[in-house]
Design a protein around this motif. Structure first.
Motif, PDB file in Angstrom:
ATOM      1  N   ALA A  41       0.764  -1.179   0.091  1.00 13.46           N
ATOM      2  CA  ALA A  41       0.095  -0.228  -0.183  1.00 13.46           C
ATOM      3  C   ALA A  41       0.956   1.224  -0.090  1.00 13.46           C
ATOM      4  O   ALA A  41       0.748   2.203  -0.823  1.00 13.46           O
ATOM      5  CB  ALA A  41      -0.820  -0.005   1.354  1.00 13.46           C
ATOM      6  N   GLN A  42       1.855   1.299   0.823  1.00 11.47           N
ATOM      7  CA  GLN A  42       2.843   2.331   0.786  1.00 11.47           C
ATOM      8  C   GLN A  42       3.394   2.586  -0.608  1.00 11.47           C
ATOM      9  O   GLN A  42       3.616   3.774  -0.932  1.00 11.47           O
ATOM     10  CB  GLN A  42       3.942   2.226   1.847  1.00 11.47           C
ATOM     11  CG  GLN A  42       3.721   2.755   3.433  1.00 11.47           C
ATOM     12  CD  GLN A  42       4.718   2.781   3.994  1.00 11.47           C
ATOM     13  OE1 GLN A  42       5.943   2.891   3.559  1.00 11.47           O
ATOM     14  NE2 GLN A  42       4.572   2.596   5.357  1.00 11.47           N
ATOM     15  N   GLN A  43       3.913   1.453  -1.066  1.00  6.12           N
ATOM     16  CA  GLN A  43       4.593   1.561  -2.408  1.00  6.12           C
ATOM     17  C   GLN A  43       3.528   2.279  -3.489  1.00  6.12           C
ATOM     18  O   GLN A  43       3.982   2.989  -4.390  1.00  6.12           O
ATOM     19  CB  GLN A  43       4.739   0.159  -3.066  1.00  6.12           C
ATOM     20  CG  GLN A  43       6.272  -0.339  -2.263  1.00  6.12           C
ATOM     21  CD  GLN A  43       6.926  -1.492  -2.492  1.00  6.12           C
ATOM     22  OE1 GLN A  43       6.148  -2.671  -2.282  1.00  6.12           O
ATOM     23  NE2 GLN A  43       7.824  -1.493  -3.618  1.00  6.12           N
ATOM     24  N   ARG A  44       2.199   1.839  -3.356  1.00  6.57           N
ATOM     25  CA  ARG A  44       1.292   2.419  -4.392  1.00  6.57           C
ATOM     26  C   ARG A  44       0.980   3.731  -4.131  1.00  6.57           C
ATOM     27  O   ARG A  44       0.323   4.434  -5.010  1.00  6.57           O
ATOM     28  CB  ARG A  44      -0.025   1.410  -4.441  1.00  6.57           C
ATOM     29  CG  ARG A  44       0.019  -0.082  -5.066  1.00  6.57           C
ATOM     30  CD  ARG A  44       0.283  -0.120  -6.532  1.00  6.57           C
ATOM     31  NE  ARG A  44      -0.898   0.671  -7.173  1.00  6.57           N
ATOM     32  CZ  ARG A  44      -1.748  -0.145  -7.948  1.00  6.57           C
ATOM     33  NH1 ARG A  44      -1.475  -1.356  -8.193  1.00  6.57           N
ATOM     34  NH2 ARG A  44      -2.583   0.608  -8.607  1.00  6.57           N
ATOM     35  N   GLY A  45       0.863   4.089  -2.757  1.00  6.98           N
ATOM     36  CA  GLY A  45       0.642   5.405  -2.461  1.00  6.98           C
ATOM     37  C   GLY A  45      -1.070   5.387  -1.958  1.00  6.98           C
ATOM     38  O   GLY A  45      -1.427   6.456  -2.320  1.00  6.98           O
ATOM     39  N   VAL A  46      -1.426   4.263  -1.665  1.00  2.00           N
ATOM     40  CA  VAL A  46      -2.786   4.246  -1.412  1.00  2.00           C
ATOM     41  C   VAL A  46      -3.046   3.670   0.136  1.00  2.00           C
ATOM     42  O   VAL A  46      -2.033   3.109   0.777  1.00  2.00           O
ATOM     43  CB  VAL A  46      -3.648   3.202  -2.247  1.00  2.00           C
ATOM     44  CG1 VAL A  46      -3.582   3.749  -3.687  1.00  2.00           C
ATOM     45  CG2 VAL A  46      -2.915   1.787  -2.358  1.00  2.00           C
ATOM     46  N   SER A  47      -4.162   3.534   0.703  1.00  2.00           N
ATOM     47  CA  SER A  47      -4.303   3.175   2.015  1.00  2.00           C
ATOM     48  C   SER A  47      -4.467   1.700   2.076  1.00  2.00           C
ATOM     49  O   SER A  47      -4.360   1.072   0.970  1.00  2.00           O
ATOM     50  CB  SER A  47      -5.805   3.663   2.422  1.00  2.00           C
ATOM     51  OG  SER A  47      -6.946   2.905   1.802  1.00  2.00           O
ATOM     52  N   ARG A  48      -4.347   1.049   3.189  1.00  2.00           N
ATOM     53  CA  ARG A  48      -4.416  -0.391   3.175  1.00  2.00           C
ATOM     54  C   ARG A  48      -5.568  -1.075   2.497  1.00  2.00           C
ATOM     55  O   ARG A  48      -5.577  -2.091   1.822  1.00  2.00           O
ATOM     56  CB  ARG A  48      -4.105  -0.813   4.514  1.00  2.00           C
ATOM     57  CG  ARG A  48      -4.205  -2.514   4.809  1.00  2.00           C
ATOM     58  CD  ARG A  48      -3.289  -3.243   4.102  1.00  2.00           C
ATOM     59  NE  ARG A  48      -3.536  -4.732   4.295  1.00  2.00           N
ATOM     60  CZ  ARG A  48      -3.351  -5.570   5.044  1.00  2.00           C
ATOM     61  NH1 ARG A  48      -2.533  -5.250   6.147  1.00  2.00           N
ATOM     62  NH2 ARG A  48      -3.658  -6.851   5.085  1.00  2.00           N
ATOM     63  N   GLU A  49      -6.703  -0.444   2.962  1.00  2.00           N
ATOM     64  CA  GLU A  49      -7.973  -1.002   2.240  1.00  2.00           C
ATOM     65  C   GLU A  49      -8.289  -0.651   0.824  1.00  2.00           C
ATOM     66  O   GLU A  49      -8.837  -1.891   0.172  1.00  2.00           O
ATOM     67  CB  GLU A  49      -9.239   0.186   3.116  1.00  2.00           C
ATOM     68  CG  GLU A  49      -9.262  -0.028   4.439  1.00  2.00           C
ATOM     69  CD  GLU A  49      -8.306   0.388   5.483  1.00  2.00           C
ATOM     70  OE1 GLU A  49      -7.600   1.542   4.750  1.00  2.00           O
ATOM     71  OE2 GLU A  49      -8.085   0.064   6.538  1.00  2.00           O
ATOM     72  N   GLU A  50      -7.629   0.344   0.167  1.00  2.00           N
ATOM     73  CA  GLU A  50      -7.642   0.439  -1.120  1.00  2.00           C
ATOM     74  C   GLU A  50      -6.654  -0.670  -1.683  1.00  2.00           C
ATOM     75  O   GLU A  50      -7.132  -1.239  -2.851  1.00  2.00           O
ATOM     76  CB  GLU A  50      -7.251   1.756  -1.627  1.00  2.00           C
ATOM     77  CG  GLU A  50      -8.075   3.016  -1.396  1.00  2.00           C
ATOM     78  CD  GLU A  50      -7.404   4.344  -1.628  1.00  2.00           C
ATOM     79  OE1 GLU A  50      -8.073   4.991  -2.304  1.00  2.00           O
ATOM     80  OE2 GLU A  50      -6.530   4.594  -0.742  1.00  2.00           O
ATOM     81  N   PHE A  51      -5.592  -1.080  -1.127  1.00  2.00           N
ATOM     82  CA  PHE A  51      -4.668  -1.818  -1.782  1.00  2.00           C
ATOM     83  C   PHE A  51      -5.289  -3.474  -1.441  1.00  2.00           C
ATOM     84  O   PHE A  51      -5.208  -3.841  -2.342  1.00  2.00           O
ATOM     85  CB  PHE A  51      -3.331  -1.872  -0.923  1.00  2.00           C
ATOM     86  CG  PHE A  51      -2.322  -2.634  -1.430  1.00  2.00           C
ATOM     87  CD1 PHE A  51      -1.594  -2.602  -2.672  1.00  2.00           C
ATOM     88  CD2 PHE A  51      -1.901  -4.106  -1.101  1.00  2.00           C
ATOM     89  CE1 PHE A  51      -0.614  -3.186  -3.217  1.00  2.00           C
ATOM     90  CE2 PHE A  51      -0.977  -4.768  -1.631  1.00  2.00           C
ATOM     91  CZ  PHE A  51      -0.301  -4.148  -2.808  1.00  2.00           C
ATOM     92  N   ASP A  52      -6.019  -3.475  -0.517  1.00  2.00           N
ATOM     93  CA  ASP A  52      -6.635  -4.985  -0.395  1.00  2.00           C
ATOM     94  C   ASP A  52      -7.916  -5.105  -1.543  1.00  2.00           C
ATOM     95  O   ASP A  52      -7.697  -6.340  -2.313  1.00  2.00           O
ATOM     96  CB  ASP A  52      -7.457  -5.119   1.095  1.00  2.00           C
ATOM     97  CG  ASP A  52      -6.338  -5.310   2.058  1.00  2.00           C
ATOM     98  OD1 ASP A  52      -5.234  -5.538   1.823  1.00  2.00           O
ATOM     99  OD2 ASP A  52      -6.830  -5.159   3.308  1.00  2.00           O
ATOM    100  N   LYS A  53      -8.535  -3.974  -1.736  1.00  2.00           N
ATOM    101  CA  LYS A  53      -9.231  -3.934  -3.022  1.00  2.00           C
ATOM    102  C   LYS A  53      -8.708  -4.323  -4.277  1.00  2.00           C
ATOM    103  O   LYS A  53      -9.112  -5.058  -5.034  1.00  2.00           O
ATOM    104  CB  LYS A  53     -10.123  -2.768  -3.040  1.00  2.00           C
ATOM    105  CG  LYS A  53     -11.065  -2.640  -2.070  1.00  2.00           C
ATOM    106  CD  LYS A  53     -12.019  -1.175  -2.216  1.00  2.00           C
ATOM    107  CE  LYS A  53     -12.933  -0.754  -0.922  1.00  2.00           C
ATOM    108  NZ  LYS A  53     -13.328   0.367  -1.077  1.00  2.00           N
ATOM    109  N   ILE A  54      -7.731  -3.610  -4.485  1.00  2.00           N
ATOM    110  CA  ILE A  54      -6.817  -3.820  -5.809  1.00  2.00           C
ATOM    111  C   ILE A  54      -6.334  -5.437  -5.754  1.00  2.00           C
ATOM    112  O   ILE A  54      -6.443  -5.952  -6.851  1.00  2.00           O
ATOM    113  CB  ILE A  54      -5.360  -2.979  -5.711  1.00  2.00           C
ATOM    114  CG1 ILE A  54      -5.891  -1.611  -5.957  1.00  2.00           C
ATOM    115  CG2 ILE A  54      -4.594  -3.435  -6.785  1.00  2.00           C
ATOM    116  CD1 ILE A  54      -4.739  -0.495  -5.610  1.00  2.00           C
TER     117      ILE A  54
END
Length: 115
Positions: A95-108
């Motif tokens: 999530a940090q690498q993508r620059g998104v929240s953990r929740e957003e990363f989980d959706k990805i």
């Protein structure tokens, strides 16, 4: 020396980066042992000095930002040992690498394999 086409936003971990990050990665590997994690938390600066981290690496450790740590020569697998001290896992790092929240990363991540 192999010349790679740059991948925007990506630090390629090759032999040069491995040598650059040797001290940082050795320190992160040491976090496999509880006593080392405790020693680090008791005095981060002294622990970084013990492993010979340079100023860029020390600043990256203080920032707690994965992209800073990768730029300083960190390897994601060793950095996971560091992140674990603070209760973070590989999804948090992603999530940090993508620059998104953990929740957003989980959706990805959930989108993969839906084809």
């Amino acid at each position: 020396m192999v010349d790679y086409d740059p991948i925007p936003g990506t630090t390629l971990f090759d032999g040069r980066e491995a040598m650059k990050g040797l001290a940082l990665n050795k320190m992160c590997f040491s976090f496999n042992e509880k006593k080392n994690r405790e020693e680090f938390l008791a005095d981060e600066e002294a622990y970084c000095d013990k492993y010979g981290l340079n100023e860029q690496q020390k600043a990256a450790i203080k920032s707690r930002q994965v992209l800073d740590l990768l730029e300083a020569g960190g390897n994601a697998y060793y950095l996971a040992k560091f992140a674990g001290i603070f209760g973070l896992n590989m999804q948090d790092i992603g999530a940090q690498q993508r620059g998104v929240s953990r929740e957003e990363f989980d959706k990805i991540l959930g989108e993969f394999g839906k084809d």
